[in-house]
Design a protein around this motif. Sequence first.
Motif, PDB file in Angstrom:
ATOM      1  N   GLY A  97      28.851  43.210  26.577  1.00 55.09           N
ATOM      2  CA  GLY A  97      30.147  42.563  26.777  1.00 55.09           C
ATOM      3  C   GLY A  97      31.273  43.067  25.910  1.00 55.09           C
ATOM      4  O   GLY A  97      31.970  42.280  25.275  1.00 55.09           O
ATOM      5  N   HIS A  98      31.515  44.373  25.908  1.00 60.87           N
ATOM      6  CA  HIS A  98      32.586  44.955  25.102  1.00 60.87           C
ATOM      7  C   HIS A  98      33.942  44.668  25.748  1.00 60.87           C
ATOM      8  O   HIS A  98      34.424  45.422  26.586  1.00 60.87           O
ATOM      9  N   GLU A  99      34.545  43.581  25.333  1.00 67.36           N
ATOM     10  CA  GLU A  99      35.825  43.138  25.897  1.00 67.36           C
ATOM     11  C   GLU A  99      36.894  44.212  25.778  1.00 67.36           C
ATOM     12  O   GLU A  99      37.027  44.864  24.753  1.00 67.36           O
ATOM     13  N   TYR A 159      33.081  47.938  30.602  1.00 70.13           N
ATOM     14  CA  TYR A 159      32.634  46.547  30.767  1.00 70.13           C
ATOM     15  C   TYR A 159      33.421  45.887  31.894  1.00 70.13           C
ATOM     16  O   TYR A 159      34.551  45.443  31.718  1.00 70.13           O
ATOM     17  N   ARG A 160      32.801  45.876  33.043  1.00 69.91           N
ATOM     18  CA  ARG A 160      33.363  45.183  34.211  1.00 69.91           C
ATOM     19  C   ARG A 160      32.237  44.426  34.878  1.00 69.91           C
ATOM     20  O   ARG A 160      31.186  45.003  35.169  1.00 69.91           O
ATOM     21  N   LEU A 161      32.476  43.160  35.144  1.00 74.21           N
ATOM     22  CA  LEU A 161      31.459  42.388  35.859  1.00 74.21           C
ATOM     23  C   LEU A 161      31.363  42.873  37.300  1.00 74.21           C
ATOM     24  O   LEU A 161      32.385  43.184  37.921  1.00 74.21           O
ATOM     25  N   PRO A 162      30.148  42.937  37.826  1.00 75.46           N
ATOM     26  CA  PRO A 162      30.001  43.311  39.240  1.00 75.46           C
ATOM     27  C   PRO A 162      30.707  42.296  40.136  1.00 75.46           C
ATOM     28  O   PRO A 162      30.925  41.147  39.748  1.00 75.46           O
ATOM     29  N   ASN A 163      31.035  42.698  41.338  1.00 74.20           N
ATOM     30  CA  ASN A 163      31.717  41.803  42.283  1.00 74.20           C
ATOM     31  C   ASN A 163      30.777  40.798  42.924  1.00 74.20           C
ATOM     32  O   ASN A 163      31.228  39.829  43.510  1.00 74.20           O
ATOM     33  N   ASP A 165      28.392  34.848  38.555  1.00 74.83           N
ATOM     34  CA  ASP A 165      27.922  33.814  37.621  1.00 74.83           C
ATOM     35  C   ASP A 165      26.672  34.270  36.872  1.00 74.83           C
ATOM     36  O   ASP A 165      26.544  34.044  35.663  1.00 74.83           O
ATOM     37  N   PHE A 166      25.749  34.909  37.580  1.00 75.50           N
ATOM     38  CA  PHE A 166      24.532  35.415  36.949  1.00 75.50           C
ATOM     39  C   PHE A 166      24.878  36.411  35.848  1.00 75.50           C
ATOM     40  O   PHE A 166      24.389  36.312  34.722  1.00 75.50           O
ATOM     41  N   TRP A 167      25.720  37.396  36.167  1.00 74.68           N
ATOM     42  CA  TRP A 167      26.052  38.433  35.205  1.00 74.68           C
ATOM     43  C   TRP A 167      26.845  37.888  34.025  1.00 74.68           C
ATOM     44  O   TRP A 167      26.630  38.299  32.880  1.00 74.68           O
ATOM     45  N   ARG A 168      27.759  36.974  34.291  1.00 73.59           N
ATOM     46  CA  ARG A 168      28.544  36.371  33.204  1.00 73.59           C
ATOM     47  C   ARG A 168      27.606  35.659  32.231  1.00 73.59           C
ATOM     48  O   ARG A 168      27.718  35.817  31.009  1.00 73.59           O
TER      49      ARG A 168
END
Length: 112
Positions: free
Chosen positions: A13-15, A20-24, A28-31
Amino acid sequence: KTVVFIDGCFWHGHEGCKYYRLPNTNVDFWRHKIAMNIARDYANGVDLRLAGWKVIRVWECDIKTKAKREEILERLYHEIVGDEHKSSTYVSTPNGASIAAEPNTSYGDKKI
């Protein structure tokens, strides 16, 4: 007593990092997954420091290019070893990778 973590930008989670991009899908799972990784990283860091370890974290994106990788290696060397071990050096292997190495040392009749 130093531990160095090389954290993947996505998995840890390197902001603000382009890696660091959440999948589309299944957001919720990835977050949740990445939030748990961050929490575990923090807890492990605290535990290691309480046990007397120095903890250094390096982000994946900081070692993507050769120039940045060499800069990080140099910084790590000085941060971990400092100036008290001037005999340690970085040497290049035939494939161009840098490794930390001690100079050749003789012990009795054996050269190590």
